[in-house]
Design a protein around this motif. Sequence first.
Motif, mmCIF file in Angstrom:
data_model
loop_
_atom_site.group_PDB
_atom_site.id
_atom_site.type_symbol
_atom_site.label_atom_id
_atom_site.label_comp_id
_atom_site.label_asym_id
_atom_site.label_seq_id
_atom_site.Cartn_x
_atom_site.Cartn_y
_atom_site.Cartn_z
ATOM 1 N N UNK A 145 60.949 100.533 51.201
ATOM 2 C CA UNK A 145 60.514 100.000 49.910
ATOM 3 C C UNK A 145 59.587 98.835 50.205
ATOM 4 N N UNK A 146 58.520 98.713 49.446
ATOM 5 C CA UNK A 146 57.617 97.608 49.722
ATOM 6 C C UNK A 146 56.760 97.215 48.546
ATOM 7 N N UNK A 147 56.114 96.085 48.745
ATOM 8 C CA UNK A 147 55.235 95.502 47.748
ATOM 9 C C UNK A 147 53.929 95.144 48.443
ATOM 10 N N UNK A 148 52.817 95.697 47.973
ATOM 11 C CA UNK A 148 51.490 95.296 48.433
ATOM 12 C C UNK A 148 51.011 94.193 47.506
ATOM 13 N N UNK A 149 50.700 93.040 48.086
ATOM 14 C CA UNK A 149 50.269 91.891 47.295
ATOM 15 C C UNK A 149 48.752 91.837 47.328
ATOM 16 N N UNK A 150 48.140 91.926 46.157
ATOM 17 C CA UNK A 150 46.690 92.000 46.052
ATOM 18 C C UNK A 150 46.036 90.671 45.729
ATOM 19 N N UNK A 151 46.796 89.721 45.166
ATOM 20 C CA UNK A 151 46.233 88.412 44.817
ATOM 21 C C UNK A 151 47.355 87.397 44.706
ATOM 22 N N UNK A 152 46.973 86.138 44.887
ATOM 23 C CA UNK A 152 47.880 85.002 44.684
ATOM 24 C C UNK A 152 47.237 84.055 43.689
ATOM 25 N N UNK A 153 48.093 83.313 42.956
ATOM 26 C CA UNK A 153 47.628 82.311 42.004
ATOM 27 C C UNK A 153 48.551 81.116 42.092
ATOM 28 N N UNK A 154 48.005 79.930 41.840
ATOM 29 C CA UNK A 154 48.825 78.711 41.803
ATOM 30 C C UNK A 154 49.233 78.417 40.365
#
Length: 191
Positions: A145-154
């Motif tokens: 099971x996994x999560x691909x992280x496409x963006x980060x925000x503060x």
Amino acid sequence: MHGHIKLGSWRPFRATQILAPGVGFVWAATARVAGLPVLGYDRYADGRGEMNWKLGGLIPVMSAATADVGTSAAGRLASEFVFVPSTFGTATWHEAGPDAALATWRIGPHTETVCLELAGNGRLGAVHLDRWGNPNGKPFGRYPFGVDIEAETSFGGITIPSRFRAGWWWGTNRWSEGEFFRAEVTAAAFR
């Protein structure tokens, strides 16, 4: 957050989540099926997991609170520590390669280990684990099971994953059939 969830086909949803790393979560959402709202929640608290979803808020379409649901929810909670980076110190850490680390958390009666991988630009790129579940009707067991992280925000000075895709069979040639969740976090508050 908002996004799309695969309920037969991809359907838009809106949700709010309360997350207490190591303790529990409540994820409450609304999606639409055939134009009708499906409302409900997934949660983990006191070592137990539960799912409760109703068509129009009245007709039950899914309700479960078994030990299997609890074990799966503990894995979800372990992977969602990335939304509260101030709690990283509560994990036991091990190196898993030049751009990856393993984090192990004790969550109620469960012990869960997740792998965090950095993307080429130094941001968090993926979170994955062997999570308890029964994807596509398979017998309950541990599956990728996994999560691909496409963006980060503060938000409030804390940077978290803000756009991501999640599902079963992460890292395998079956990822396209196992992906069931695409979301964007639009607001976050920390206490």
